[in-house]
Design an enzyme around this catalytic site. Structure first.
Site, short mmCIF file in Angstrom:
data_model
loop_
_atom_site.label_atom_id
_atom_site.label_comp_id
_atom_site.label_asym_id
_atom_site.label_seq_id
_atom_site.Cartn_x
_atom_site.Cartn_y
_atom_site.Cartn_z
CB ILE A 71 -0.99 -0.22 1.20
CG1 ILE A 71 -2.07 -1.04 1.09
CG2 ILE A 71 -1.50 1.42 1.35
CD1 ILE A 71 -2.80 -1.34 2.13
CE1 TYR B 177 -2.27 -4.91 11.36
CE2 TYR B 177 -4.39 -5.66 11.44
CZ TYR B 177 -3.48 -5.20 10.79
OH TYR B 177 -3.76 -4.49 9.71
CB VAL C 85 -5.53 -4.69 0.53
CG1 VAL C 85 -4.83 -3.97 -0.68
CG2 VAL C 85 -6.69 -3.67 0.63
#
Length: 253
Positions: free
Chosen positions: A20, A155, A188
């Site tokens: 990204i 996370y 993604v």
């Protein structure tokens, strides 16, 4: 139609050497901005090596979890080029439920995903304030800043903290013309999400209303918007770019 033009602007992108982050670098440079990539490696795959073919793009080695080095590097870049746009894309994805998460995994995740955001935000704001012309700060969050995900205790916690940090900083510095926002990607296709096998990827796509995983370019497009004058009246928001995944359970028809 408004075309995004970032000519004359300088952007820094942490974690900008792959995935990204690399897509964001390409997008900002294509809109006319000069860009400094700050990452641990110059590039992670051969496909990203062409980032530096553009003379507007430079690379500086940086580990965002090292606060003193972040302070030094940002000061050097600000002195040479100024900082108009700051995109915080450095991130770490490690799995484990609480009982499977050792101290090192927890601390490393927080060091990159939360401490790193704090350090880079602090230095970005510091130099934007000194310049006196405002600025745009965009962090790359996650859908898991909004909800939990089984097996990713550290996370999800780090991304939830970073999301609320975005709101807080936006509140504190909006009056100075500094827009602080986030983009929260869904699933993604990047090297980071290669931890999912083919079957899991298909399952997650099927659970998504538009039936697809996203692309790095789609995330970069949202970052571009928040980095431009089109977003001048937007503060403390997180744009979900997730194909509708967070809307709720999707019943296939």
């Amino acid at each position: 139609m408004n075309k995004i033009d970032l000519s004359g602007k300088h952007a820094v992108v942490t974690g900008g050497s792959s995935g990204i982050g690399a897509a964001v670098v390409r997008a900002l440079a294509s809109a006319g901005a000069s860009v400094t990539v700050m990452a641990r490696k110059r590039y992670h795959s051969a496909g990203d090596s062409e980032l530096y073919d553009d003379p507007k793009v430079e690379f500086i080695e940086l580990d965002v979890s090292d606060g003193k080095t972040v302070t030094r590097v940002f000061a050097d870049v600000a002195a040479r080029k100024g900082i108009d746009i700051s995109v915080l894309a450095a991130g770490l994805l490690l799995s484990g439920k609480v009982l499977d998460t050792d101290d090192e995994t927890w601390r490393r995740t927080m060091a990159v995903n939360l401490d790193g955001v704090f350090y880079a935000t602090r230095e970005s704001i510091r130099h934007m304030m000194a310049q006196g012309r405002g600025g745009k700060l965009v962090s790359i969050g996650s859908i898991f800043g909004y909800r939990g995900c089984q097996g990713f205790a550290a996370y999800c916690t780090s991304k939830g903290g970073a999301l609320n940090f975005t709101r807080q900083v936006a509140m504190d510095y909006a009056a100075h013309g500094i827009n602080v926002n986030a983009v929260a990607p869904g699933f993604v296709h990047t090297a980071m999400t290669d931890i999912y096998d083919k079957e899991m990827k298909e399952t997650l796509a099927a659970q998504t209303p538009n039936g697809k995983w996203g692309t790095s370019q789609q995330i970069a497009d949202a970052v571009m918007f928040l980095s431009s004058s089109l977003a001048d009246h937007i503060h403390g928001q997180s744009i979900l770019v997730d194909g509708g995944w967070t809307l709720g359970v999707f019943a296939q028809r």
